[in-house]
Design a protein around this motif. Structure first.
Motif, PDB file in Angstrom:
ATOM      1  N   SER A 157      -3.316  -4.156   0.287  1.00 41.11           N
ATOM      2  CA  SER A 157      -1.976  -4.036  -0.296  1.00 41.11           C
ATOM      3  C   SER A 157      -1.097  -3.144   0.582  1.00 41.11           C
ATOM      4  O   SER A 157       0.087  -3.415   0.776  1.00 41.11           O
ATOM      5  CB  SER A 157      -2.040  -3.506  -1.737  1.00 41.11           C
ATOM      6  N   VAL A 158      -1.706  -2.094   1.134  1.00 38.44           N
ATOM      7  CA  VAL A 158      -0.948  -1.195   2.016  1.00 38.44           C
ATOM      8  C   VAL A 158      -0.685  -1.883   3.365  1.00 38.44           C
ATOM      9  O   VAL A 158       0.423  -1.853   3.903  1.00 38.44           O
ATOM     10  CB  VAL A 158      -1.709   0.133   2.228  1.00 38.44           C
ATOM     11  N   LYS A 159      -1.733  -2.559   3.856  1.00 35.94           N
ATOM     12  CA  LYS A 159      -1.610  -3.213   5.172  1.00 35.94           C
ATOM     13  C   LYS A 159      -0.495  -4.270   5.164  1.00 35.94           C
ATOM     14  O   LYS A 159       0.303  -4.353   6.101  1.00 35.94           O
ATOM     15  CB  LYS A 159      -2.970  -3.858   5.497  1.00 35.94           C
ATOM     16  N   LEU A 160      -0.423  -5.036   4.084  1.00 37.36           N
ATOM     17  CA  LEU A 160       0.598  -6.104   4.014  1.00 37.36           C
ATOM     18  C   LEU A 160       2.011  -5.517   4.054  1.00 37.36           C
ATOM     19  O   LEU A 160       2.901  -6.054   4.709  1.00 37.36           O
ATOM     20  CB  LEU A 160       0.424  -6.923   2.729  1.00 37.36           C
ATOM     21  N   ARG A 188      -9.533   5.359  -6.572  1.00 39.99           N
ATOM     22  CA  ARG A 188      -8.414   4.524  -6.113  1.00 39.99           C
ATOM     23  C   ARG A 188      -7.478   5.344  -5.224  1.00 39.99           C
ATOM     24  O   ARG A 188      -6.998   4.870  -4.192  1.00 39.99           O
ATOM     25  CB  ARG A 188      -7.660   3.951  -7.311  1.00 39.99           C
ATOM     26  N   LEU A 189      -7.270   6.590  -5.613  1.00 44.26           N
ATOM     27  CA  LEU A 189      -6.420   7.469  -4.811  1.00 44.26           C
ATOM     28  C   LEU A 189      -7.025   7.674  -3.420  1.00 44.26           C
ATOM     29  O   LEU A 189      -6.334   7.582  -2.398  1.00 44.26           O
ATOM     30  CB  LEU A 189      -6.264   8.813  -5.540  1.00 44.26           C
ATOM     31  N   SER A 223      -6.661   6.519   2.236  1.00 45.21           N
ATOM     32  CA  SER A 223      -7.343   6.206   3.511  1.00 45.21           C
ATOM     33  C   SER A 223      -6.650   5.057   4.244  1.00 45.21           C
ATOM     34  O   SER A 223      -6.838   4.879   5.443  1.00 45.21           O
ATOM     35  CB  SER A 223      -8.819   5.884   3.271  1.00 45.21           C
ATOM     36  N   ALA A 224      -5.837   4.282   3.538  1.00 47.43           N
ATOM     37  CA  ALA A 224      -5.109   3.182   4.189  1.00 47.43           C
ATOM     38  C   ALA A 224      -3.828   3.689   4.875  1.00 47.43           C
ATOM     39  O   ALA A 224      -3.108   2.908   5.492  1.00 47.43           O
ATOM     40  CB  ALA A 224      -4.767   2.108   3.168  1.00 47.43           C
ATOM     41  N   GLU A 225      -3.562   4.981   4.746  1.00 43.28           N
ATOM     42  CA  GLU A 225      -2.449   5.658   5.421  1.00 43.28           C
ATOM     43  C   GLU A 225      -1.051   5.088   5.146  1.00 43.28           C
ATOM     44  O   GLU A 225      -0.304   4.761   6.066  1.00 43.28           O
ATOM     45  CB  GLU A 225      -2.712   5.722   6.936  1.00 43.28           C
ATOM     46  N   LYS A 267      -7.149  17.391  -1.720  1.00 44.79           N
ATOM     47  CA  LYS A 267      -6.338  17.825  -0.569  1.00 44.79           C
ATOM     48  C   LYS A 267      -5.594  16.658   0.064  1.00 44.79           C
ATOM     49  O   LYS A 267      -5.641  16.429   1.280  1.00 44.79           O
ATOM     50  CB  LYS A 267      -7.209  18.530   0.473  1.00 44.79           C
ATOM     51  N   VAL A 268      -4.911  15.912  -0.769  1.00 50.06           N
ATOM     52  CA  VAL A 268      -4.203  14.717  -0.283  1.00 50.06           C
ATOM     53  C   VAL A 268      -2.961  15.162   0.481  1.00 50.06           C
ATOM     54  O   VAL A 268      -2.106  15.864  -0.064  1.00 50.06           O
ATOM     55  CB  VAL A 268      -3.802  13.810  -1.475  1.00 50.06           C
ATOM     56  N   ASN A 269      -2.890  14.757   1.738  1.00 51.95           N
ATOM     57  CA  ASN A 269      -1.761  15.201   2.553  1.00 51.95           C
ATOM     58  C   ASN A 269      -0.646  14.173   2.689  1.00 51.95           C
ATOM     59  O   ASN A 269       0.317  14.404   3.406  1.00 51.95           O
ATOM     60  CB  ASN A 269      -2.247  15.652   3.933  1.00 51.95           C
ATOM     61  N   ILE A 270      -0.792  13.068   1.995  1.00 54.09           N
ATOM     62  CA  ILE A 270       0.298  12.091   1.973  1.00 54.09           C
ATOM     63  C   ILE A 270       1.218  12.482   0.814  1.00 54.09           C
ATOM     64  O   ILE A 270       0.743  12.659  -0.314  1.00 54.09           O
ATOM     65  CB  ILE A 270      -0.267  10.663   1.786  1.00 54.09           C
TER      66      ILE A 270
END
Ligand code: A1LUD
Ligand code: HCS
Ligand code: ZN
Length: 351
Positions: free
Chosen positions: A123-126, A188-189, A194-196, A222-225
């Motif tokens: 979903s992120v890649k698309l 899920r998070l 990880s898909a950046e 520690k989510v940095n996004i």
């Protein structure tokens, strides 16, 4: 907003103080012919028609969206599946009997955990692919006037997973406590992060407990996004569970991982009042992306007509919302690329 400028703050600045988000994702998928009557809702297309997902992203980019929200809103794992993840070091340990009982989403479609996680990443890649193709194409025209869009990974609430419209009631029952909500969101998070994507978009959160769970989880992991957390509201003054925005913002204000807060999938009728309410209690960027004003009937799985706002009214409303302090404006369910074009034109050309 925090001391260091992240991608969201940079975009808002580049857009002159107010950037444009895309519109109803599932709505536009359906308009293009997709059948999403399924527990996975729009995410069903990740399996059945990924090309259509990319096409919807493209249409929103063309309409002027500065932020694309991915198709992962209702992609979830079952609760017991997540509890396993949260307690086992080996993420692939399975207890099939438990799974069989409760899996509503990808796993019920006979997909393995690995396959389901690949779909989340897809979903992120698309969305990233659509953004990159669009941006590369624009470079041929130096006067194009678009911003390079950011990709926000959609993260729906526990209520969205229930697939009964609970994101508009916030009533999760007595068994749902803070730790259960954290466990529900955790894996899920991790996979989406990880898909950046450029951002994480927590959407239509209907109660304070879930906001608390998300903030604790972002810190623990520690989510940095950077994330935005958007609530739903059905009365224009509170979250659907009846909590005040003051209480909710007291939780979110402490978290630097959340540079923006707001409301989505709420009637346009309430948005101006809500922007003023949010601004009283936070210095963070304010995000608003209302639906059309129609009301979701979770049982019938249909939108019910109500005071409905057309694209023409969004033009004037967007200008008003910017004036009131919104930093990101878009549309949610039942809005379309035409709505986003109206918002984008108004914000770009009318000062
Ligand atoms: C944003 S709502 C219209 C999404 C669908 C809802 N979670 C349901 O499955 O009923
Ligand atoms: N991102 C989702 C939100 C639903 S409330 C969509 O637009 O379909
Ligand atoms: Zn919506």
């Amino acid at each position: 907003m925090g001391a260091t400028k992240g991608p969201l703050e940079e975009l808002i600045e580049k857009a002159g103080g107010c950037a444009v988000i895309d519109g109803g994702f599932a709505t536009q998928l359906e308009a293009l012919g997709a059948d999403i009557n399924d527990p996975l809702w729009s995410a069903l297309c990740l399996i059945s028609n990924p090309h259509l997902i990319k096409k919807v992203h493209m249409q929103y980019l063309e309409a002027g969206a500065d932020v694309l929200i991915t198709s992962s809103y209702q992609v979830t794992y079952s609760t017991c599946h997540l509890f396993l993840f949260s307690t086992c070091k080996n993420h692939h340990t399975i207890i099939p009997v438990q799974y069989k009982a409760t899996i509503p989403g990808f796993l019920s479609k006979s997909l393995s955990i690995e396959e389901a996680e690949k779909l989340l990443q897809k979903s992120v890649k698309l969305a990233i692919e659509a953004r990159d193709i669009f941006w590369t194409h624009l470079q041929k025209n130096p006067k194009h006037g678009y911003n390079r869009a950011l990709v926000a990974a959609s993260i729906g609430s526990y209520g969205a997973y229930l697939a009964d419209g609970s994101e508009y009631s916030g009533v999760y029952g007595p068994d749902i406590e803070l730790d259960k909500l954290k466990d529900f969101h955790r894996r899920r998070l991790q996979v989406l992060a990880s898909a950046e994507p450029d951002l994480l978009a927590f959407e239509a959160i209907p109660n304070k407990l879930e906001a608390q769970a998300i903030v604790e989880l972002l810190n623990e992991e520690k989510v940095n996004i950077p994330s935005w957390i958007c609530f739903s509201s059905v009365d224009g003054s509170h979250t659907p569970s009846g909590h005040s925005f003051k209480e909710c913002l007291e939780i979110l204000n402490c978290c630097e991982r959340v540079p923006a807060v707001g409301v989505n999938c709420t009637s346009p009728h309430f948005i101006d009042k809500l922007i003023h309410e949010l601004r009283k209690f936070t210095k963070k960027a304010i995000v608003v992306y209302p639906n059309s004003g129609e009301i979701w009937d979770g049982r019938a799985k249909k939108w019910m007509p109500s005071e409905c706002f057309g694209d023409g009214s969004f033009e004037a409303l967007a200008l008003k919302w910017r004036e009131s302090g919104a930093n990101l404006i878009g549309g949610c369910c039942r809005t379309t690329p035409n709505t986003i074009q109206a918002i984008s034109k108004a914000l770009k050309y009318k000062r």
